[in-house]
Design a protein around this motif. Structure first.
Motif, PDB file in Angstrom:
ATOM      1  N   ALA A  11       0.835  -1.209   0.000  1.00 43.57           N
ATOM      2  CA  ALA A  11       0.000   0.000   0.000  1.00 43.57           C
ATOM      3  C   ALA A  11       0.866   1.253   0.000  1.00 43.57           C
ATOM      4  O   ALA A  11       0.635   2.195  -0.770  1.00 43.57           O
ATOM      5  N   GLU A  32       9.873   3.585   6.850  1.00 42.41           N
ATOM      6  CA  GLU A  32       9.675   2.144   7.018  1.00 42.41           C
ATOM      7  C   GLU A  32      10.537   1.683   8.186  1.00 42.41           C
ATOM      8  O   GLU A  32      11.741   1.908   8.194  1.00 42.41           O
ATOM      9  N   VAL A  79       7.779   5.175  13.011  1.00 42.38           N
ATOM     10  CA  VAL A  79       6.900   6.304  13.342  1.00 42.38           C
ATOM     11  C   VAL A  79       6.154   5.942  14.623  1.00 42.38           C
ATOM     12  O   VAL A  79       5.420   4.955  14.666  1.00 42.38           O
ATOM     13  N   ARG A 132       5.837 -13.071   8.210  1.00 49.53           N
ATOM     14  CA  ARG A 132       5.152 -11.860   7.738  1.00 49.53           C
ATOM     15  C   ARG A 132       5.996 -11.114   6.709  1.00 49.53           C
ATOM     16  O   ARG A 132       5.504 -10.621   5.722  1.00 49.53           O
ATOM     17  N   ASP A 280      -3.549  -3.422   4.428  1.00 55.82           N
ATOM     18  CA  ASP A 280      -4.030  -4.435   5.366  1.00 55.82           C
ATOM     19  C   ASP A 280      -4.584  -3.872   6.667  1.00 55.82           C
ATOM     20  O   ASP A 280      -5.272  -4.575   7.396  1.00 55.82           O
ATOM     21  N   LEU A 297      -5.401  -8.438   1.818  1.00 51.86           N
ATOM     22  CA  LEU A 297      -4.793  -9.142   0.677  1.00 51.86           C
ATOM     23  C   LEU A 297      -4.021  -8.166  -0.211  1.00 51.86           C
ATOM     24  O   LEU A 297      -4.245  -6.953  -0.178  1.00 51.86           O
ATOM     25  N   GLY A 298      -3.157  -8.764  -1.044  1.00 49.97           N
ATOM     26  CA  GLY A 298      -2.186  -7.988  -1.795  1.00 49.97           C
ATOM     27  C   GLY A 298      -2.762  -7.016  -2.815  1.00 49.97           C
ATOM     28  O   GLY A 298      -2.376  -5.837  -2.855  1.00 49.97           O
TER      29      GLY A 298
HETATM   30  P1  FAD Z   1       2.500  -4.735   4.874  1.00 43.54           P
HETATM   31  O1  FAD Z   1       2.998  -5.549   3.750  1.00 43.54           O
HETATM   32  O2  FAD Z   1       2.292  -5.427   6.196  1.00 43.54           O
HETATM   33  O3  FAD Z   1       3.489  -3.522   5.095  1.00 43.54           O
HETATM   34  C1  FAD Z   1       3.361  -2.648   6.165  1.00 43.54           C
HETATM   35  C2  FAD Z   1       4.720  -2.085   6.495  1.00 43.54           C
HETATM   36  O4  FAD Z   1       4.567  -1.062   7.454  1.00 43.54           O
HETATM   37  C3  FAD Z   1       5.675  -3.103   7.100  1.00 43.54           C
HETATM   38  O5  FAD Z   1       6.850  -3.204   6.334  1.00 43.54           O
HETATM   39  C4  FAD Z   1       5.973  -2.550   8.490  1.00 43.54           C
HETATM   40  O6  FAD Z   1       7.313  -2.746   8.895  1.00 43.54           O
HETATM   41  C5  FAD Z   1       5.681  -1.072   8.307  1.00 43.54           C
HETATM   42  N1  FAD Z   1       5.310  -0.402   9.541  1.00 43.54           N
HETATM   43  C6  FAD Z   1       4.338  -0.774  10.411  1.00 43.54           C
HETATM   44  N2  FAD Z   1       4.254   0.093  11.417  1.00 43.54           N
HETATM   45  C7  FAD Z   1       5.197   1.044  11.199  1.00 43.54           C
HETATM   46  C8  FAD Z   1       5.596   2.198  11.907  1.00 43.54           C
HETATM   47  N3  FAD Z   1       4.988   2.575  13.023  1.00 43.54           N
HETATM   48  N4  FAD Z   1       6.620   2.941  11.410  1.00 43.54           N
HETATM   49  C9  FAD Z   1       7.239   2.578  10.250  1.00 43.54           C
HETATM   50  N5  FAD Z   1       6.884   1.485   9.549  1.00 43.54           N
HETATM   51  C10 FAD Z   1       5.878   0.733  10.016  1.00 43.54           C
HETATM   52  N6  FAD Z   1      -1.993 -11.668  -0.359  1.00 43.54           N
HETATM   53  C11 FAD Z   1      -2.569 -12.075  -1.502  1.00 43.54           C
HETATM   54  O7  FAD Z   1      -3.405 -11.352  -2.033  1.00 43.54           O
HETATM   55  N7  FAD Z   1      -2.227 -13.252  -2.098  1.00 43.54           N
HETATM   56  C12 FAD Z   1      -1.295 -14.096  -1.555  1.00 43.54           C
HETATM   57  O8  FAD Z   1      -0.978 -15.141  -2.115  1.00 43.54           O
HETATM   58  C13 FAD Z   1      -0.688 -13.708  -0.332  1.00 43.54           C
HETATM   59  N8  FAD Z   1       0.225 -14.509   0.254  1.00 43.54           N
HETATM   60  C14 FAD Z   1       0.820 -14.092   1.402  1.00 43.54           C
HETATM   61  C15 FAD Z   1       1.751 -14.943   2.000  1.00 43.54           C
HETATM   62  C16 FAD Z   1       2.376 -14.559   3.170  1.00 43.54           C
HETATM   63  C17 FAD Z   1       3.370 -15.482   3.810  1.00 43.54           C
HETATM   64  C18 FAD Z   1       2.081 -13.303   3.759  1.00 43.54           C
HETATM   65  C19 FAD Z   1       2.763 -12.879   5.023  1.00 43.54           C
HETATM   66  C20 FAD Z   1       1.148 -12.459   3.178  1.00 43.54           C
HETATM   67  C21 FAD Z   1       0.509 -12.845   1.991  1.00 43.54           C
HETATM   68  N9  FAD Z   1      -0.452 -12.044   1.388  1.00 43.54           N
HETATM   69  C22 FAD Z   1      -1.064 -12.461   0.240  1.00 43.54           C
HETATM   70  C23 FAD Z   1      -0.866 -10.753   1.982  1.00 43.54           C
HETATM   71  C24 FAD Z   1      -0.122  -9.584   1.365  1.00 43.54           C
HETATM   72  O9  FAD Z   1       1.253  -9.806   1.488  1.00 43.54           O
HETATM   73  C25 FAD Z   1      -0.540  -8.310   2.082  1.00 43.54           C
HETATM   74  O10 FAD Z   1      -1.895  -8.089   1.810  1.00 43.54           O
HETATM   75  C26 FAD Z   1       0.247  -7.075   1.696  1.00 43.54           C
HETATM   76  O11 FAD Z   1       1.609  -7.230   1.956  1.00 43.54           O
HETATM   77  C27 FAD Z   1      -0.269  -5.869   2.482  1.00 43.54           C
HETATM   78  O12 FAD Z   1       0.482  -4.756   2.201  1.00 43.54           O
HETATM   79  P2  FAD Z   1       0.481  -3.499   3.179  1.00 43.54           P
HETATM   80  O13 FAD Z   1       1.351  -2.499   2.527  1.00 43.54           O
HETATM   81  O14 FAD Z   1      -0.895  -3.132   3.546  1.00 43.54           O
HETATM   82  O15 FAD Z   1       1.122  -4.034   4.546  1.00 43.54           O
END
Ligand code: FAD
Length: 443
Positions: A11, A32, A79, A132, A280, A297-298
């Motif tokens: 995201a 990050e 943060v 994760r 997420d 989800l991704g």
């Molecule tokens: P995230 O990827 O969780 O990223 C959030 C980031 O914010 C992290 O890097 C974290 O370190 C950072 N952060 C948090 N708090 C702070 C803070 N206070 N200050 C600074 N940084 C911070 N989805 C699918 O659709 N299909 C799949 O097949 C699938 N397989 C998956 C398999 C695994 C093993 C995993 C773990 C997930 C899978 N997913 C899948 C889910 C998908 O990876 C997530 O939906 C996606 O990564 C979400 O992205 P995001 O940016 O919302 O959050």
């Protein structure tokens, strides 16, 4: 215009790219807390299972590449606070421990989810893991070197993908699930049983209805204590669900929704002016039920990030919502669902009816044809399409779930599915594709 983004994965990075493209004069800064940005966590099980060469292959763009595109990336920066009135965030540099206030005009909270760690999983014992991010994957990978017995706790899609990966590495695997069956949040019961049978065929000892009580071991884990006895293990992976990281949103004064994730409107705005949430940690509109849901989800995360990025940069974009589509593979079986299951529809008081069709994915006479099971669900009386669940031994055959997902976006009917001009040739489907057969029977 200064756009600050917290979290640099799906995201966060989608938002940063879009914001930068939409308004090249804006300053875009991503904080990050981890070591890596812009990667696909979805690929982690496939690195562990050997189908992807290295964790580095999951990285889409390095911080240097992002900086070259005008996006400021600060790794290892946590943060820790938000002052929404002053429009500042408190950022702690993890290397130096120093904190500073950083101003923003628009703030995106894209902090994702954290794996749930039950009390028994909060242990100093080595060999106990969650999965994760890339560092989690690397730690698990190292732990698996020389290990012989693995225990996976949790039979959701991550646990089931990992079961295949760990078997591929030659480990003996026990999978423990508290619910009566695996894949319980995705499928109706009869389909859950088929997933379990496939995982058992793959050589996994699947034990459902089992509650974990604790871990044993000295220094390193040696077993899992359950209400039904001890399971020996030198690696334990805990995959029992996730919870949204909402602390920052809460600190900003943003409203949380009924699901516990951050409440946002279709522009990804929270209830606080200038503060957005995406990915997420945020709720989405479910287009079938018109309710707010939390389905992390991704694609959803990328899409929400894109919408937030455009809006923060001064544009106009809306996130149309989700229909609850999900897909995964375990051993030879592809598993997919979209919309509502029969169980979910009934829980919402919707008069649902489902049909099951068991056929072959390609023309029955084709040598590559394998079994496929489609459960199609519609609303009694109105004929509205509600959802589909698919299982197929040629795992890619369940990708036809997308046809139903696309129709659900437009509130399509079972009759419209039946009338759809779907592609046909023997190595792809029967002349009447299994989806059409199901729609015909349901209609
Ligand atoms: P995230 O990827 O969780 O990223 C959030 C980031 O914010 C992290 O890097 C974290 O370190 C950072 N952060 C948090 N708090 C702070 C803070 N206070 N200050 C600074 N940084 C911070 N989805 C699918 O659709 N299909 C799949 O097949 C699938 N397989 C998956 C398999 C695994 C093993 C995993 C773990 C997930 C899978 N997913 C899948 C889910 C998908 O990876 C997530 O939906 C996606 O990564 C979400 O992205 P995001 O940016 O919302 O959050």
């Amino acid at each position: 215009m200064r756009i600050v983004i917290v979290g640099g994965v799906a995201a966060g990075m989608s938002a940063a790219s879009r914001a930068q493209r939409h308004n090249p004069r804006a300053e875009v800064v991503v904080f990050e807390r981890g070591e890596v940005v812009s990667y696909g966590a979805c690929g982690l099980p496939y690195v562990l299972g050997g189908q992807v060469n290295s964790f580095d292959d999951l990285v889409a763009r390095t911080p240097e590449q992002l900086r070259a595109r005008g996006i400021g990336v600060r790794l290892r920066h946590d943060v820790t606070g938000v002052d929404a009135k002053a429009r500042t965030v408190t950022v702690t540099d993890r290397a130096t421990g120093r904190s500073a206030a950083e101003p923003y005009d628009r703030l995106l909270i894209a902090t994702g989810v954290s794996p749930v760690r039950p009390d028994w999983a909060r242990t100093p014992l080595k060999g106990v893991h969650v999965l994760r991010d890339i560092p989690d994957g690397q730690a698990l990978d190292a732990s698996l070197q020389g290990a012989r017995r693995a225990c996976i706790v949790g039979g959701g899609y991550i646990g089931l993908e990992l079961a295949e990966a760990l078997r591929a590495r030659g480990l003996s695997v026990v999978l423990l699930e508290q619910a009566p069956e695996v894949a319980g949040r995705m499928l109706d019961r009869p389909l859950q049983q088929q997933v379990r049978a496939e995982v058992e065929r793959g050589g996994v000892d699947v034990r459902c209805g089992v509650t974990v009580q604790g871990l044993t071991g000295q220094g390193r884990v040696s077993g899992v204590q359950t209400d039904q006895g001890q399971v020996r293990a030198d690696v334990v992976v805990v995959a029992v669900g996730v919870r949204p990281n909402v602390e920052l949103a809460r600190a900003a004064g943003a409203r949380l929704g009924r699901t516990g994730a951050v409440a946002v409107n279709l522009r990804q705005e929270t209830s606080v002016a200038g503060v957005y949430a995406a990915g997420d940690n945020a709720e989405a509109l479910h287009r079938v039920t018109r309710r707010r849901v939390h389905i992390p989800l991704g694609l959803t995360a990328n899409r929400m990030g894109r919408v937030a990025g455009v809006n923060m940069a001064g544009g106009e974009a809306r996130f149309p919502g989700v229909v609850g589509t999900g897909i995964f593979k375990t051993f030879e079986l592809g598993v997919a669902r979209t919309g509502l299951t029969q169980t979910e529809a009934e829980a919402l008081g919707i008069k649902a009816v489902s049909v099951d069709v068991q056929s072959t994915d390609y023309a029955g006479y084709h040598e590559a044809a394998r079994p496929i099971h489609v459960r199609l669900t519609g609303e009694r009386g109105t004929g509205r399409l509600l959802g589909a669940q698919l299982l197929a031994q040629n795992h890619e055959s369940v990708k036809r779930v997308d046809v139903v997902a696309a129709l659900l976006h437009t509130r399509g009917t079972v009759q419209q599915l039946f009338e759809a001009d779907l592609a046909y040739a023997p190595p792809f489907s029967g002349v009447w594709d299994v989806l059409l057969v199901a729609a015909d029977r349901l209609g």
